[in-house]
Design a protein around this motif. Sequence first.
Motif, PDB file in Angstrom:
ATOM      1  N   ASP A 319     -34.545 -22.474  -3.970  1.00  0.00           N
ATOM      2  CA  ASP A 319     -34.789 -21.785  -2.711  1.00  0.00           C
ATOM      3  C   ASP A 319     -34.360 -22.684  -1.554  1.00  0.00           C
ATOM      4  O   ASP A 319     -34.175 -23.890  -1.722  1.00  0.00           O
ATOM      5  N   LEU A 331     -46.515 -25.186   4.035  1.00  0.00           N
ATOM      6  CA  LEU A 331     -45.538 -24.702   3.062  1.00  0.00           C
ATOM      7  C   LEU A 331     -45.694 -25.436   1.738  1.00  0.00           C
ATOM      8  O   LEU A 331     -45.648 -24.819   0.661  1.00  0.00           O
ATOM      9  N   HIS A 334     -48.579 -24.041  -0.082  1.00  0.00           N
ATOM     10  CA  HIS A 334     -48.267 -22.718  -0.640  1.00  0.00           C
ATOM     11  C   HIS A 334     -47.450 -22.861  -1.919  1.00  0.00           C
ATOM     12  O   HIS A 334     -47.706 -22.145  -2.901  1.00  0.00           O
ATOM     13  N   VAL A 335     -46.469 -23.752  -1.911  1.00  0.00           N
ATOM     14  CA  VAL A 335     -45.618 -23.933  -3.096  1.00  0.00           C
ATOM     15  C   VAL A 335     -46.451 -24.435  -4.270  1.00  0.00           C
ATOM     16  O   VAL A 335     -46.286 -23.966  -5.415  1.00  0.00           O
ATOM     17  N   LEU A 348     -40.037 -30.041  -5.641  1.00  0.00           N
ATOM     18  CA  LEU A 348     -39.947 -29.873  -4.191  1.00  0.00           C
ATOM     19  C   LEU A 348     -39.225 -31.060  -3.574  1.00  0.00           C
ATOM     20  O   LEU A 348     -39.622 -32.214  -3.760  1.00  0.00           O
ATOM     21  N   PRO A 359     -37.659 -25.831  -2.494  1.00  0.00           N
ATOM     22  CA  PRO A 359     -38.439 -25.690  -3.725  1.00  0.00           C
ATOM     23  C   PRO A 359     -37.540 -25.160  -4.841  1.00  0.00           C
ATOM     24  O   PRO A 359     -36.819 -24.173  -4.658  1.00  0.00           O
ATOM     25  N   ILE A 381     -42.375 -17.757  -2.360  1.00  0.00           N
ATOM     26  CA  ILE A 381     -42.045 -18.909  -1.514  1.00  0.00           C
ATOM     27  C   ILE A 381     -41.322 -18.451  -0.252  1.00  0.00           C
ATOM     28  O   ILE A 381     -41.637 -18.880   0.860  1.00  0.00           O
ATOM     29  N   SER A 384     -43.644 -16.817   2.095  1.00  0.00           N
ATOM     30  CA  SER A 384     -44.490 -17.814   2.750  1.00  0.00           C
ATOM     31  C   SER A 384     -43.786 -18.416   3.958  1.00  0.00           C
ATOM     32  O   SER A 384     -44.409 -18.638   5.007  1.00  0.00           O
TER      33      SER A 384
END
Length: 440
Positions: A319, A331, A334-335, A348, A359, A381, A384
């Motif tokens: 991503d 972030l 969230h990941v 990451l 990510p 992702i 987010s």
Amino acid sequence: MTDPDLIASFVRDESHFTPAGAPALVLIPRTTEEVATALAVAHELGVAVVTRGAGSGLSGGANATEGCIVLSTRRLSRIVEVDTTERLLVAQPGVVTADVRAEAERHGLFYPPDPGSVATCTIGGNVATNAGGMCCVKYGVTGDYVLGLEVVLADGRTMRTGRRTVKGVAGYDLTRLFVGSEGTLGVITEVTLRLLPTPSEAHSVLATFGDVAGAGRAVQAITQTRVTPSVFEILDRTTLRAIESMTPLGFDGSVGAVLLLQSDSSTAKEDAEALADACESADALDVVQSDNPDEARTLLEARRLALPSLERLGDWLLDDVCVPRSQVVALIEHVETIASDEGLTIGLFGHAGDGNMHPTVIYDGSTPEGRDTALRAFDRITASALELGGTVTGEHGVGRLKTQWLRRELDAVATEVHGAIKRALDPTSTLNPGVALPAE
């Protein structure tokens, strides 16, 4: 080129989960005039044309469509001019980006943009996607260095945009219109690039942390200092272990994340000390400073191994999202939640200094369930990033991978304007259809 065995290598770029078809043929022009002839004929016949540089893209922007013409720029590979007085370089689109940087360096000048694939990607592809890299936090992206272009339009007409002067505001900024247009508005056949004086030798800071959240807190602390690093990168535990398996760097199992920072300003030593202090204030496990240029280059090369090393862990889906720097920690959190929820390994890494993160979902592509899980994580992702006030792509482009996401990011009027510009310059949708525009 029409041999099916030969044109097979021109079908797609390095992206995953993006559609592609078999082209009817591949054209490899040597001149702007040959490009113009090709586009004029394709326009008359209504045949789609997909322009391709090195094919190193990660969003499907160079993927062929069924029965199209692939127009390869690999023979348009000449550096036309270097002007040390005006500090500019003129290059054809097939010149490898590393060669642009090296040619500038030979003249005592500096071309800052440095995508991860700098040794293989081409300057035309960089302009088409407005590519970034590790120096963006201080120096900006490719488009910040494009002074002018030679472009062949869909119907074969050729025009020049921009100028060679330091200042100039006559007319619409057509140069910026084509930068980042991903081959949908015209074919770039020449690029005039702005160069800078060579910076000072970099001072580096390598800080290790017990977890990614700690590194994220250091990111926030650094953004509140007076220092603008020339490099500001983050790598998590998964990525570090993958890199260690390729090129041992000596990180032990206690290291959950690393920040790699550099300053190349005239006050680089003082900057490095301020960066180190900020990392220590965020409870770094260890902070090391260096003014050794060889060590600085080694660290940057190790960073470039992030994606190649993660590729060895299994099937991967990369991503490319960007959030405000104040939201980097959110972030990251969230990941980590998404990885836990979906039972996936997600490496990451990315450009922490400008909020552009990568990510990378590792999954089992041999089963439908594995592919579905990877796509679900990828979508979560990306969602987010939008929820945190960010964007669905920071440097790789929309391509074919994120056209649905672009529709979510743009408002209704912006979507209409995108379509109007496309119709004005390519009324028959000959150029790279299905790329870089909001999906219907």
